[in-house]
Design a protein around this motif. Sequence first.
Motif, mmCIF file in Angstrom:
data_model
loop_
_atom_site.group_PDB
_atom_site.id
_atom_site.type_symbol
_atom_site.label_atom_id
_atom_site.label_comp_id
_atom_site.label_asym_id
_atom_site.label_seq_id
_atom_site.Cartn_x
_atom_site.Cartn_y
_atom_site.Cartn_z
ATOM 1 N N GLU A 192 10.455 0.028 9.112
ATOM 2 C CA GLU A 192 11.143 -1.103 8.480
ATOM 3 C C GLU A 192 10.827 -2.403 9.219
ATOM 4 O OE1 GLU A 192 15.226 0.059 8.624
ATOM 5 O OE2 GLU A 192 15.043 1.478 6.961
ATOM 6 N N GLN A 193 10.850 -2.339 10.552
ATOM 7 C CA GLN A 193 10.510 -3.522 11.349
ATOM 8 C C GLN A 193 9.074 -3.965 11.068
ATOM 9 O OE1 GLN A 193 11.226 -1.908 15.248
ATOM 10 N NE2 GLN A 193 13.249 -2.859 15.397
ATOM 11 N N MET A 194 8.184 -3.014 10.987
ATOM 12 C CA MET A 194 6.769 -3.308 10.725
ATOM 13 C C MET A 194 6.610 -3.991 9.369
ATOM 14 S SD MET A 194 3.795 -0.510 11.014
ATOM 15 C CE MET A 194 2.417 -0.664 9.955
ATOM 16 N N GLU A 195 7.298 -3.504 8.367
ATOM 17 C CA GLU A 195 7.199 -4.085 7.030
ATOM 18 C C GLU A 195 7.812 -5.485 6.959
ATOM 19 O OE1 GLU A 195 8.714 -1.332 4.116
ATOM 20 O OE2 GLU A 195 6.915 -0.092 4.226
ATOM 21 N N ARG A 196 8.746 -5.776 7.864
ATOM 22 C CA ARG A 196 9.323 -7.121 7.924
ATOM 23 C C ARG A 196 8.437 -8.080 8.717
ATOM 24 N NH1 ARG A 196 14.357 -4.334 8.926
ATOM 25 N NH2 ARG A 196 14.057 -4.724 11.142
ATOM 26 N N GLY A 197 7.363 -7.557 9.288
ATOM 27 C CA GLY A 197 6.459 -8.406 10.050
ATOM 28 C C GLY A 197 6.839 -8.567 11.501
ATOM 29 N N GLU A 198 7.767 -7.763 11.965
ATOM 30 C CA GLU A 198 8.167 -7.811 13.366
ATOM 31 C C GLU A 198 7.133 -7.073 14.214
ATOM 32 O OE1 GLU A 198 12.211 -6.472 13.808
ATOM 33 O OE2 GLU A 198 12.871 -7.677 12.105
ATOM 34 N N PRO A 199 7.027 -7.413 15.495
ATOM 35 C CA PRO A 199 6.012 -6.774 16.341
ATOM 36 C C PRO A 199 6.292 -5.290 16.552
ATOM 37 C CG PRO A 199 7.264 -8.432 17.590
ATOM 38 C CD PRO A 199 7.769 -8.444 16.197
ATOM 39 N N MET B 254 -1.504 2.087 14.401
ATOM 40 C CA MET B 254 -2.617 3.009 14.110
ATOM 41 C C MET B 254 -2.125 4.268 13.398
ATOM 42 S SD MET B 254 -5.269 1.507 15.088
ATOM 43 C CE MET B 254 -4.673 -0.147 15.136
ATOM 44 N N ARG B 255 -0.986 4.780 13.813
ATOM 45 C CA ARG B 255 -0.442 5.980 13.169
ATOM 46 C C ARG B 255 -0.144 5.724 11.693
ATOM 47 N NH1 ARG B 255 3.871 8.617 17.411
ATOM 48 N NH2 ARG B 255 2.327 9.364 18.891
ATOM 49 N N VAL B 256 0.472 4.589 11.417
ATOM 50 C CA VAL B 256 0.822 4.253 10.035
ATOM 51 C C VAL B 256 -0.442 3.965 9.235
ATOM 52 C CG1 VAL B 256 2.054 2.621 8.561
ATOM 53 C CG2 VAL B 256 3.119 3.449 10.669
ATOM 54 N N PHE B 257 -1.373 3.205 9.818
ATOM 55 C CA PHE B 257 -2.630 2.911 9.129
ATOM 56 C C PHE B 257 -3.392 4.181 8.789
ATOM 57 C CE2 PHE B 257 -3.915 -1.756 10.029
ATOM 58 C CZ PHE B 257 -2.686 -2.181 9.559
ATOM 59 N N ARG B 258 -3.351 5.165 9.682
ATOM 60 C CA ARG B 258 -4.051 6.433 9.419
ATOM 61 C C ARG B 258 -3.485 7.096 8.168
ATOM 62 N NH1 ARG B 258 -3.654 8.679 14.201
ATOM 63 N NH2 ARG B 258 -5.671 7.893 14.847
ATOM 64 N N GLN B 259 -2.170 7.122 8.044
ATOM 65 C CA GLN B 259 -1.539 7.742 6.874
ATOM 66 C C GLN B 259 -1.807 6.955 5.596
ATOM 67 O OE1 GLN B 259 -0.149 10.766 6.678
ATOM 68 N NE2 GLN B 259 -0.807 10.911 8.816
ATOM 69 N N LEU B 260 -1.955 5.642 5.730
ATOM 70 C CA LEU B 260 -2.220 4.805 4.553
ATOM 71 C C LEU B 260 -3.712 4.656 4.265
ATOM 72 C CD1 LEU B 260 0.407 1.980 5.147
ATOM 73 C CD2 LEU B 260 0.546 3.884 3.545
ATOM 74 N N ARG C 286 0.827 -1.199 0.000
ATOM 75 C CA ARG C 286 0.000 0.000 0.000
ATOM 76 C C ARG C 286 0.871 1.263 0.000
ATOM 77 N NH1 ARG C 286 -5.406 1.702 -0.541
ATOM 78 N NH2 ARG C 286 -5.679 3.492 0.749
ATOM 79 N N ARG C 287 1.952 1.225 0.765
ATOM 80 C CA ARG C 287 2.850 2.383 0.826
ATOM 81 C C ARG C 287 3.390 2.716 -0.552
ATOM 82 N NH1 ARG C 287 8.226 2.586 0.656
ATOM 83 N NH2 ARG C 287 8.554 0.387 1.087
ATOM 84 N N ILE C 288 3.805 1.685 -1.265
ATOM 85 C CA ILE C 288 4.398 1.891 -2.593
ATOM 86 C C ILE C 288 3.342 2.388 -3.574
ATOM 87 C CG2 ILE C 288 5.510 0.701 -4.523
ATOM 88 C CD1 ILE C 288 6.837 -1.113 -2.369
ATOM 89 N N ASN C 289 2.123 1.848 -3.491
ATOM 90 C CA ASN C 289 1.045 2.307 -4.374
ATOM 91 C C ASN C 289 0.704 3.774 -4.142
ATOM 92 O OD1 ASN C 289 0.825 -0.217 -5.547
ATOM 93 N ND2 ASN C 289 -0.840 -0.864 -4.212
ATOM 94 N N MET C 290 0.925 4.260 -2.920
ATOM 95 C CA MET C 290 0.650 5.663 -2.606
ATOM 96 C C MET C 290 1.878 6.541 -2.837
ATOM 97 S SD MET C 290 -1.751 5.258 0.764
ATOM 98 C CE MET C 290 -2.326 6.949 0.764
ATOM 99 N N ASP C 291 2.938 5.956 -3.420
ATOM 100 C CA ASP C 291 4.181 6.676 -3.734
ATOM 101 C C ASP C 291 4.840 7.308 -2.515
ATOM 102 O OD1 ASP C 291 4.199 6.068 -6.459
ATOM 103 O OD2 ASP C 291 2.811 7.704 -6.906
ATOM 104 N N PHE C 292 4.850 6.591 -1.390
ATOM 105 C CA PHE C 292 5.567 7.029 -0.202
ATOM 106 C C PHE C 292 6.859 6.236 -0.092
ATOM 107 C CE2 PHE C 292 1.342 8.015 2.028
ATOM 108 C CZ PHE C 292 1.486 9.385 1.892
ATOM 109 N N THR C 293 7.932 6.921 0.208
ATOM 110 C CA THR C 293 9.137 6.196 0.600
ATOM 111 C C THR C 293 8.974 5.833 2.074
ATOM 112 O OG1 THR C 293 10.314 8.175 1.327
ATOM 113 C CG2 THR C 293 10.567 7.551 -1.000
ATOM 114 N N GLN C 294 9.826 4.957 2.560
ATOM 115 C CA GLN C 294 9.751 4.614 3.982
ATOM 116 C C GLN C 294 9.978 5.854 4.842
ATOM 117 O OE1 GLN C 294 12.623 1.415 4.318
ATOM 118 N NE2 GLN C 294 10.974 -0.106 4.375
ATOM 119 N N ALA C 295 10.934 6.675 4.453
ATOM 120 C CA ALA C 295 11.244 7.884 5.222
ATOM 121 C C ALA C 295 10.060 8.849 5.235
ATOM 122 C CB ALA C 295 12.479 8.561 4.649
ATOM 123 N N GLU C 296 9.398 9.017 4.086
ATOM 124 C CA GLU C 296 8.243 9.922 4.021
ATOM 125 C C GLU C 296 7.098 9.427 4.887
ATOM 126 O OE1 GLU C 296 8.725 11.635 -0.547
ATOM 127 O OE2 GLU C 296 7.574 9.801 -0.191
#
Length: 94
Positions: free
Chosen positions: A24-31, A38-44, A1-11
Amino acid sequence: RRINMDFTQAELAAKSGVGKRTLEQMERGEPVQSRTLMRVFRQLELLEGLEMLLPDPALRLSVSVELNGVLQKRVGRKRSEDTEPGPWKWGDER
């Protein structure tokens, strides 16, 4: 979803108010903490989909019983009727 919205990880990390390493940890599936999620989901724009998984807070158990007519019981493990537990012994933990 991040890539489809044209966000870099830093952005996305900056917009969400979390660290890039945390993202990065979240994208690797780490806890990660639910607050971070919630913060990341809100932006996505994924919070609305998440809310569909949660029960309606206005719907109480008594209302559910009235609607369905059946009170749900907790599921417990079945005990064998023909086996009675004997006295406890060391090493006999269950």
